[in-house]
Design a protein around this motif. Structure first.
Motif, PDB file in Angstrom:
ATOM      1  N   ALA A  95      66.704  42.444  27.323  1.00 60.46           N
ATOM      2  CA  ALA A  95      65.640  42.727  26.391  1.00 60.46           C
ATOM      3  C   ALA A  95      65.542  41.677  25.360  1.00 60.46           C
ATOM      4  CB  ALA A  95      66.067  44.248  25.854  1.00 60.46           C
ATOM      5  N   TYR A  96      66.672  41.103  24.848  1.00 57.51           N
ATOM      6  CA  TYR A  96      66.917  40.156  23.919  1.00 57.51           C
ATOM      7  C   TYR A  96      65.995  38.821  24.376  1.00 57.51           C
ATOM      8  CZ  TYR A  96      68.460  36.006  21.546  1.00 57.51           C
ATOM      9  OH  TYR A  96      68.298  34.646  20.653  1.00 57.51           O
ATOM     10  N   LEU A  97      66.304  38.380  25.528  1.00 55.63           N
ATOM     11  CA  LEU A  97      65.839  37.311  26.111  1.00 55.63           C
ATOM     12  C   LEU A  97      64.226  37.283  26.255  1.00 55.63           C
ATOM     13  CD1 LEU A  97      68.241  36.422  28.914  1.00 55.63           C
ATOM     14  CD2 LEU A  97      68.115  35.377  26.823  1.00 55.63           C
ATOM     15  N   ILE A  98      63.625  38.381  26.608  1.00 50.82           N
ATOM     16  CA  ILE A  98      62.137  38.847  26.690  1.00 50.82           C
ATOM     17  C   ILE A  98      61.447  38.947  25.327  1.00 50.82           C
ATOM     18  CG2 ILE A  98      60.564  40.357  27.593  1.00 50.82           C
ATOM     19  CD1 ILE A  98      62.578  41.480  29.635  1.00 50.82           C
ATOM     20  N   ASP A  99      62.272  39.467  24.507  1.00 54.51           N
ATOM     21  CA  ASP A  99      61.502  39.790  23.218  1.00 54.51           C
ATOM     22  C   ASP A  99      61.424  38.532  22.161  1.00 54.51           C
ATOM     23  OD1 ASP A  99      60.320  41.334  21.170  1.00 54.51           O
ATOM     24  OD2 ASP A  99      61.765  42.583  20.878  1.00 54.51           O
ATOM     25  N   SER A 100      62.626  37.671  22.440  1.00 50.32           N
ATOM     26  CA  SER A 100      62.439  36.518  21.605  1.00 50.32           C
ATOM     27  C   SER A 100      62.132  35.501  22.011  1.00 50.32           C
ATOM     28  CB  SER A 100      63.950  36.418  21.178  1.00 50.32           C
ATOM     29  OG  SER A 100      64.640  37.457  20.337  1.00 50.32           O
ATOM     30  N   THR A 101      61.404  35.573  23.147  1.00 49.71           N
ATOM     31  CA  THR A 101      60.477  34.505  23.733  1.00 49.71           C
ATOM     32  C   THR A 101      58.872  35.118  23.533  1.00 49.71           C
ATOM     33  OG1 THR A 101      61.058  35.350  25.800  1.00 49.71           O
ATOM     34  CG2 THR A 101      62.122  33.330  25.269  1.00 49.71           C
ATOM     35  N   SER A 102      58.772  36.361  23.968  1.00 49.42           N
ATOM     36  CA  SER A 102      57.340  36.906  24.184  1.00 49.42           C
ATOM     37  C   SER A 102      56.376  36.676  22.875  1.00 49.42           C
ATOM     38  CB  SER A 102      57.499  38.244  24.473  1.00 49.42           C
ATOM     39  OG  SER A 102      57.986  39.167  23.319  1.00 49.42           O
ATOM     40  N   ALA A 103      56.718  37.161  21.606  1.00 50.51           N
ATOM     41  CA  ALA A 103      56.012  37.045  20.517  1.00 50.51           C
ATOM     42  C   ALA A 103      56.194  35.660  19.773  1.00 50.51           C
ATOM     43  CB  ALA A 103      56.478  38.158  19.358  1.00 50.51           C
ATOM     44  N   PRO A 104      57.124  35.025  19.785  1.00 55.89           N
ATOM     45  CA  PRO A 104      57.381  33.691  19.383  1.00 55.89           C
ATOM     46  C   PRO A 104      56.378  32.696  20.096  1.00 55.89           C
ATOM     47  CG  PRO A 104      59.546  34.644  19.265  1.00 55.89           C
ATOM     48  CD  PRO A 104      58.759  35.475  20.166  1.00 55.89           C
ATOM     49  N   VAL A 105      56.151  32.671  21.321  1.00 62.06           N
ATOM     50  CA  VAL A 105      55.306  31.665  22.130  1.00 62.06           C
ATOM     51  C   VAL A 105      54.160  32.089  22.124  1.00 62.06           C
ATOM     52  CG1 VAL A 105      55.534  32.881  24.427  1.00 62.06           C
ATOM     53  CG2 VAL A 105      55.747  30.241  24.196  1.00 62.06           C
ATOM     54  N   THR A 106      53.682  33.225  21.966  1.00 58.52           N
ATOM     55  CA  THR A 106      52.378  33.675  21.946  1.00 58.52           C
ATOM     56  C   THR A 106      51.930  33.533  20.490  1.00 58.52           C
ATOM     57  OG1 THR A 106      52.832  35.974  21.501  1.00 58.52           O
ATOM     58  CG2 THR A 106      52.200  35.649  23.601  1.00 58.52           C
ATOM     59  N   VAL A 107      52.770  33.544  19.336  1.00 60.76           N
ATOM     60  CA  VAL A 107      52.132  33.272  18.233  1.00 60.76           C
ATOM     61  C   VAL A 107      52.040  31.724  17.862  1.00 60.76           C
ATOM     62  CG1 VAL A 107      54.350  33.026  16.658  1.00 60.76           C
ATOM     63  CG2 VAL A 107      52.510  33.966  15.721  1.00 60.76           C
ATOM     64  N   LEU A 108      52.605  30.938  18.633  1.00 56.68           N
ATOM     65  CA  LEU A 108      52.566  29.393  18.526  1.00 56.68           C
ATOM     66  C   LEU A 108      51.585  28.604  19.235  1.00 56.68           C
ATOM     67  CD1 LEU A 108      56.388  28.438  18.646  1.00 56.68           C
ATOM     68  CD2 LEU A 108      54.826  28.347  16.686  1.00 56.68           C
ATOM     69  N   LEU A 147      62.876  30.794  30.398  1.00 55.16           N
ATOM     70  CA  LEU A 147      61.711  29.961  30.685  1.00 55.16           C
ATOM     71  C   LEU A 147      60.458  30.520  31.216  1.00 55.16           C
ATOM     72  CD1 LEU A 147      63.805  27.265  32.738  1.00 55.16           C
ATOM     73  CD2 LEU A 147      62.853  26.732  30.666  1.00 55.16           C
ATOM     74  N   LEU A 148      60.678  31.674  31.776  1.00 61.19           N
ATOM     75  CA  LEU A 148      59.593  32.565  32.319  1.00 61.19           C
ATOM     76  C   LEU A 148      58.870  32.998  31.113  1.00 61.19           C
ATOM     77  CD1 LEU A 148      60.709  34.559  35.363  1.00 61.19           C
ATOM     78  CD2 LEU A 148      58.971  33.013  35.235  1.00 61.19           C
ATOM     79  N   GLY A 149      59.711  33.134  30.086  1.00 59.53           N
ATOM     80  CA  GLY A 149      59.128  33.906  28.617  1.00 59.53           C
ATOM     81  C   GLY A 149      58.471  32.761  28.095  1.00 59.53           C
ATOM     82  N   VAL A 150      58.915  31.547  27.914  1.00 60.35           N
ATOM     83  CA  VAL A 150      57.966  30.449  27.447  1.00 60.35           C
ATOM     84  C   VAL A 150      56.728  30.226  27.942  1.00 60.35           C
ATOM     85  CG1 VAL A 150      58.352  28.023  26.697  1.00 60.35           C
ATOM     86  CG2 VAL A 150      60.180  29.638  26.283  1.00 60.35           C
ATOM     87  N   ALA A 151      56.962  30.253  29.589  1.00 63.02           N
ATOM     88  CA  ALA A 151      55.689  29.776  30.383  1.00 63.02           C
ATOM     89  C   ALA A 151      54.614  30.832  30.469  1.00 63.02           C
ATOM     90  CB  ALA A 151      56.249  29.704  31.731  1.00 63.02           C
ATOM     91  N   ILE A 152      54.959  31.925  30.379  1.00 62.43           N
ATOM     92  CA  ILE A 152      53.921  33.345  30.209  1.00 62.43           C
ATOM     93  C   ILE A 152      53.626  33.456  28.856  1.00 62.43           C
ATOM     94  CG2 ILE A 152      53.309  35.531  31.318  1.00 62.43           C
ATOM     95  CD1 ILE A 152      55.426  35.097  33.382  1.00 62.43           C
ATOM     96  N   PHE A 153      52.459  32.673  28.199  1.00 62.40           N
ATOM     97  CA  PHE A 153      52.186  32.797  26.860  1.00 62.40           C
ATOM     98  C   PHE A 153      50.988  33.566  26.501  1.00 62.40           C
ATOM     99  CE2 PHE A 153      51.066  28.735  28.510  1.00 62.40           C
ATOM    100  CZ  PHE A 153      49.845  28.668  28.378  1.00 62.40           C
ATOM    101  N   ILE A 154      50.209  34.139  27.642  1.00 58.69           N
ATOM    102  CA  ILE A 154      48.996  34.615  27.311  1.00 58.69           C
ATOM    103  C   ILE A 154      48.827  35.794  26.416  1.00 58.69           C
ATOM    104  CG2 ILE A 154      48.000  33.443  29.468  1.00 58.69           C
ATOM    105  CD1 ILE A 154      48.041  36.097  30.633  1.00 58.69           C
ATOM    106  N   ASP A 155      50.038  36.603  26.509  1.00 62.91           N
ATOM    107  CA  ASP A 155      49.860  37.916  25.737  1.00 62.91           C
ATOM    108  C   ASP A 155      51.237  38.422  25.691  1.00 62.91           C
ATOM    109  OD1 ASP A 155      48.331  40.278  24.593  1.00 62.91           O
ATOM    110  OD2 ASP A 155      49.556  41.293  26.020  1.00 62.91           O
ATOM    111  N   ASP A 156      51.569  38.977  24.540  1.00 64.70           N
ATOM    112  CA  ASP A 156      53.036  39.538  24.515  1.00 64.70           C
ATOM    113  C   ASP A 156      53.311  40.669  25.352  1.00 64.70           C
ATOM    114  OD1 ASP A 156      51.058  40.911  22.739  1.00 64.70           O
ATOM    115  OD2 ASP A 156      52.910  41.614  21.667  1.00 64.70           O
TER     116      ASP A 156
END
Length: 510
Positions: free
Chosen positions: A150-163, A115-124
């Motif tokens: 690491a998987y939970l972080i990486d698989s939310t950081s770039a996908p949410v910022t690209v959307l 949820l933090l990964g989805v909420a913090i979307f300003i920069d990967d």
């Protein structure tokens, strides 16, 4: 050999060595040497000069310092120092004790990270490094492996910022799209409007985020991830004892103060968060010459300057809190050095990754892959599918989503205009989807390096454990693009993607 099939050799050798030896520095170095030899036609002196220039060019080129790269390395050093002081004050331990009374299960700890990964979307970068520091005490207390974190972080950081249009990625992409629109006089679209229309066609990014939460809910631990999670649950070893070297790990070198309180962790991290976001807004506003909007702010912001400023303030605050803290304490300079030393492996990997990206660019790997799309004689309906695959391979081989965006978005736009203008939006979105997929699988991706760093995971362990999940999301995205080619319906294609994702998860779980 430049721009031909042989240009694939350096990245392929490097990736094969990574998987066989699990020694990332050796593998990157070998790829750099092979690539430099090929570029310079096996002239040894010229090859040595090429290798040196690829290193120097990461920091100084064409008579000017590369401030962006320097700032990122400085921020990583600051982050290492910050981690050391958060440990030394006992703040991380206190936060873990506080959180364990509120997050009472392994699933809860993982949901919190997702949820933090989805909420913090300003920069990967900001997402990867910040969430790791907040989540690690929580997931460590619940015996969640560092590879899973690491998987939970990486698989939310770039996908949410690209959307998200209001992010550094979104702003960068919108800037490229505006050029595509102007070049082809696509008067029916605005750059921001086109980006928003592209969101539902980005099947991979949507599937990757959904898979994170499905994997948590169904406890879907597959491949190497299963070994990491079983070991963490049964023995409490969060890191593979066979691969103990991880970036950001203090390894017990810093004594934890027994008087640590939760605020010893939260205050420096809040200083990092607030200062970084403030500086991002200020620099974005100052650089917006044609009027200030949310998109223009993120398009023109200086992310790395913001990170360095926020990191400096956070470190100073953590040092001050440590200095006034009662109880037995280590020397401040010893703590600082331990923080720097812990972050050096991540910096070495990042610099070598930059170097091989430079070599790969010189040998024309990306140009060869893009040429495959241009030469393909295919039905316009299958253009997004083809672009997704080539963008994925390009990002995987070069380790850069942004470089793939810059290379392939104009080409995808041009091909769509020539073949079928109605495919412009799906084709552009397929570039984004494929780029993130390739980035998730690439051991030389800077976002993956920083996700490993933020999580305190061995980098190769992170890549090896993440690839199966990336492939699952990619397979469902492929089904989505095939459905799009047959039906032209974005809604139905997205439903097929998510339905296939759920089906695959249930099959694998059984």
């Amino acid at each position: 050999m430049e721009g031909t099939f042989w240009s694939l050799l350096p990245p392929l050798v490097m990736i094969l060595l990574v998987l066989l030896t699990r020694r990332v520095l050796l593998s990157l170095g070998t790829g750099i040497i092979i690539g430099a030899l090929m570029v310079e036609n096996y002239d040894l002196l010229a090859t040595l000069e090429r290798i040196w220039m690829s290193f120097q060019g990461s920091f100084y080129a064409e008579g000017a310092w590369d401030i962006w790269s320097i700032q990122l390395v400085v921020f990583l050093l600051l982050l290492g120092i910050l981690i050391a002081f958060l440990t030394a004050t006992g703040g991380a331990k206190a936060f873990g004790g506080w959180a364990v009374n509120r997050v009472k299960s392994r699933k809860g700890a993982q949901y919190t990270t997702g949820l933090l990964g989805v909420a913090i979307f300003i920069d990967d970068y900001f997402n990867s490094l910040t969430i790791g520091q907040v989540s690690r005490p929580i997931t460590d207390r619940q015996n969640v492996s560092r590879a899973k974190l690491a998987y939970l972080i990486d698989s939310t950081s770039a996908p949410v910022t690209v959307l998200t249009p209001i992010s550094s990625w979104g702003a960068y992409i919108i800037g490229i799209i505006s050029t595509v629109i102007a070049t082809h006089e696509l008067s029916d679209y605005s750059a921001l409007g086109a980006f928003i229309q592209m969101i539902p066609y980005n099947f991979y990014a949507i599937a990757a985020i959904a898979l994170v939460f499905l994997a948590i809910y169904f406890k879907l631990d597959i491949g190497a991830m299963k070994k990491h999670e079983e070991r963490a649950e049964t023995t409490g070893d969060l890191i593979d004892p066979a691969n103990p070297d991880v970036p950001g790990d203090i390894k017990g070198e810093v004594a934890e103060n027994q008087n640590g309180r939760v605020y010893h962790l939260l205050l420096p991290l809040l200083a990092l968060l607030i200062t970084t976001m403030t500086v991002m807004v200020i620099t974005g506003v100052q650089a917006s010459e044609d009027g200030v909007t949310l998109v223009s702010i993120f398009a023109n912001t200086d992310v790395n300057l913001a990170l360095v400023t926020g990191g400096t303030l956070a470190v100073l605050l953590s040092v001050l809190l440590y200095a006034v803290q009662p109880g037995d304490k280590s020397n401040i300079f010893v703590v600082t050095w331990q923080g720097i030393k812990a972050m050096l492996p991540a910096i070495y990997i990042l610099i070598l990754a930059w170097m091989i990206v430079s070599i790969i660019g010189a040998i024309g790997t990306d140009q060869y892959l893009v040429g495959l799309v241009e030469e393909a004689n295919l039905s316009p309906a299958y253009l997004p599918l083809m672009i997704f695959l080539v963008a994925g391979v390009t990002a995987f081989a070069t380790g850069t989503s942004w470089g793939t965006f810059a290379l392939m978005l104009p080409i995808a736009g041009e091909m769509a205009v020539e073949l079928d203008p109605t495919m412009v939006i799906p084709a552009l979105s397929a570039v984004l989807a494929g780029s993130v997929f390739g980035d998730h699988c690439s051991p030389i991706s800077d976002t993956s390096v920083l996700s490993s760093t933020g999580a305190g995971s061995n980098h190769i362990d992170h890549i090896v454990t993440q690839i199966p999940y990336a492939l699952i999301a990619a397979v469902t995205a492929l089904l989505g693009y095939i459905t799009l080619a047959i039906t032209t319906s974005a809604v139905l294609s997205l439903i097929v993607t998510l339905g296939a994702l759920l089906g695959l998860v249930l099959i694998l779980k059984r």
